[in-house]
Design an enzyme around this catalytic site. Structure first.
Site, PDB file in Angstrom:
ATOM      1  N   LYS A  55       0.807  -1.222   0.000  1.00  0.00           N
ATOM      2  CA  LYS A  55       0.000   0.000   0.000  1.00  0.00           C
ATOM      3  C   LYS A  55       0.842   1.276   0.000  1.00  0.00           C
ATOM      4  O   LYS A  55       0.309   2.369  -0.240  1.00  0.00           O
ATOM      5  CB  LYS A  55      -0.938  -0.005   1.202  1.00  0.00           C
ATOM      6  N   ASP A  56       2.137   1.157   0.255  1.00  0.00           N
ATOM      7  CA  ASP A  56       3.005   2.334   0.143  1.00  0.00           C
ATOM      8  C   ASP A  56       2.949   2.914  -1.263  1.00  0.00           C
ATOM      9  O   ASP A  56       3.037   4.135  -1.462  1.00  0.00           O
ATOM     10  CB  ASP A  56       4.452   1.973   0.467  1.00  0.00           C
TER      11      ASP A  56
END
Length: 500
Positions: A55-56
């Site tokens: 999700k970064d």
């Protein structure tokens, strides 16, 4: 087949800020859990991103897009509804850029994730996970309310933000293609918001002229793959559908036309693969990685030696040590224990009640009498008869005649004493009945519900398979010297499903 993995990331690189370190995660081949599959299976280790998850990538692209559009200004506040990982990625990068972060998470999120969010300085709001869309306590409803209340707030909205799939089209897909030298034939990823599977899938299908097959991994009951929408136990993947949701809107980040096939993976299979990854491959991964790798292994078993399967492992198992890697948590829901392969299981609940641990365990016990939450008090009184209490469920109609359900609570004669006959029982619920997992020691089960003397639900791999009298388990616990005092630290929440 072994391929020459290109080294796309120089480990001596020096960056000006953490956002420049996002991406370029390695591929690692699975060698011991493929069980003879001819195809090569490579796992992309997304937990090596600076914020600890895939999700970064979406967090970085969403923040960049919001700043470019003037939606997020200096001194602004980032707000998101998340199961945890997107919030962590946003909080980490936002902290480096001088923004404050507010996140709303469901109560099923692991305590490690919540602790991480707070460590990054995020303000965390926990809300019940099982709410229909539009309910004031629904994740998105709470987040949007906070956006209205907080000056300078910007809502990331990963489910519908086009920057989410764009991040994977621009980074994840090209990395996989480069790392495999264009040899990838199958791309597998879990379907949550849909951004990871859609964005990278689009790139890989396009660059390969359609040669790469895109496979979505989905919990068995998630609606993406045709399930009935019941709750499941693996975090951060799938699409839950509350029975009271009037209009089921899928995320705009999910481009269903990109997906060639979906593999539906039950929780038990996900967790067994997860445990094998740690014990046999040295890969400690999160729950949704178990779902994705289980799907990849299914695919690989049908392929030949020239095929290359790449599967996304979204995060590390370190964020779930209190759940998927804890025998106490596993046992109370009837999942396989970590120690079951190395240490004998003595005095388990299933040993006491009889039967076996296999998929056919639904026949070992008397089926529980259930009441639909839409039943009236009058009908509940009739059903109760001599019973002390009966479980109350949200019922769903599955394919064919089967009805599946999620436990809401219970009803008792005392709880209905002052109720009108025409009332719905959902307005007069007692707490759910105690439950015991088939794989947990009977002493541990008794310690969780202590002084209870009525019916106890028996749970196998997240599903109620029947009911026994508490006296049966109490007597067994007494034989092994267990104390019937409740464990104050035990998780008393019941979120399991049943078939009748």
């Amino acid at each position: 087949m072994t391929i020459d993995i290109a080294r796309t990331h120089d480990t001596t690189s020096v960056f000006d800020s953490i956002d420049q370190a996002v991406g370029h995660t390695p591929l690692v081949r699975l060698n011991r859990i493929t069980d003879g599959a001819a195809a090569a299976v490579y796992v992309k280790l997304e937990y090596l991103n600076p914020g600890g998850s895939v999700k970064d990538r979406a967090a970085l692209f969403m923040l960049d897009a919001a700043e470019a559009a003037g939606e997020l200004r200096p001194g602004g506040v980032v707000v998101e509804a998340t199961s945890g990982n997107t919030g962590i990625g946003l909080a980490a990068i936002a902290a480096a850029r001088g923004y404050r972060t507010v996140v709303v998470v469901p109560d099923k999120s692991s305590r490690e994730k919540i602790a991480l969010l707070r460590a990054y300085g995020a303000e965390v709001h926990v809300t019940p996970g099982g709410r229909p869309v539009g309910h004031p306590e629904h994740l998105r409803s709470v987040a949007l309310r906070l956006v209205e209340e907080i000056p300078g707030a910007w809502f990331a909205g990963q489910y519908d933000n086009p920057a989410n799939p764009a991040a994977h089209r621009a980074t994840t897909g090209p990395e996989i293609w480069g790392q495999t030298g264009g040899r990838v034939t199958h791309y597998v990823a879990g379907i949550g918001t849909g951004g990871t599977v859609s964005g990278a899938g689009e790139f890989l299908e396009e660059i390969s002229d359609g040669r790469v097959e895109v496979v979505g991994a989905d919990p068995e009951t998630s609606v993406y793959g045709g399930g009935d929408g019941r709750a499941w136990y693996v975090e951060s993947v799938g699409h839950y559908l509350h029975p009271e949701t009037e209009l089921d809107e899928w995320p705009q980040s999910y481009h269903a036309e990109v997906i060639d096939r979906i593999e539906r993976i039950p929780d038990g299979e996900s967790l067994r693969v997860l445990h094998r990854l740690a014990k046999e491959e040295g890969l400690l991964l999160g729950g949704s990685s178990g779902t994705a790798v289980a799907a990849a292994l299914r695919v690989a078993r049908t392929l030949g030696p020239d095929d290359v399967v790449v599967v996304i492992a979204p995060d590390s198992g370190r964020g779930y040590l209190s759940k998927y890697f804890d025998d106490g948590w596993l046992g109370q829901f009837g999942f396989p224990l970590l120690t079951s392969h190395t240490e004998p299981t003595i005095g388990s609940v299933l040993d006491v009640v009889g039967g076996h641990r296999g998929a056919g365990a639904s026949g070992v016990l008397a089926t529980a009498r259930l009441l639909d939450s839409t039943a009236t008090v009058a009908s509940a009184r009739t059903e109760l008869g001599a019973h002390q209490s009966i479980p109350v469920v949200l019922a769903r109609r599955a394919a064919g005649p089967a009805v599946v359900a999620e436990v809401l609570g219970s009803v008792s004669a005392g709880g209905l004493a002052d109720a009108d006959d025409l009332d719905l029982i959902r307005a007069h619920l007692d707490p759910p009945l105690p439950f015991a997992g088939t794989t947990e020691p009977v002493a541990a089960a008794v310690a969780r519900w202590g002084a209870h003397r009525g019916a106890v639900l028996i749970v196998h791999e997240g599903q109620i398979i029947g009911v026994v009298a508490a006296a049966t388990l109490l007597a067994a616990a007494a034989r092994v010297g267990a104390s019937p005092e409740p464990d104050a630290g035990a998780d008393a929440a019941l979120s399991v499903s049943t078939a009748r």
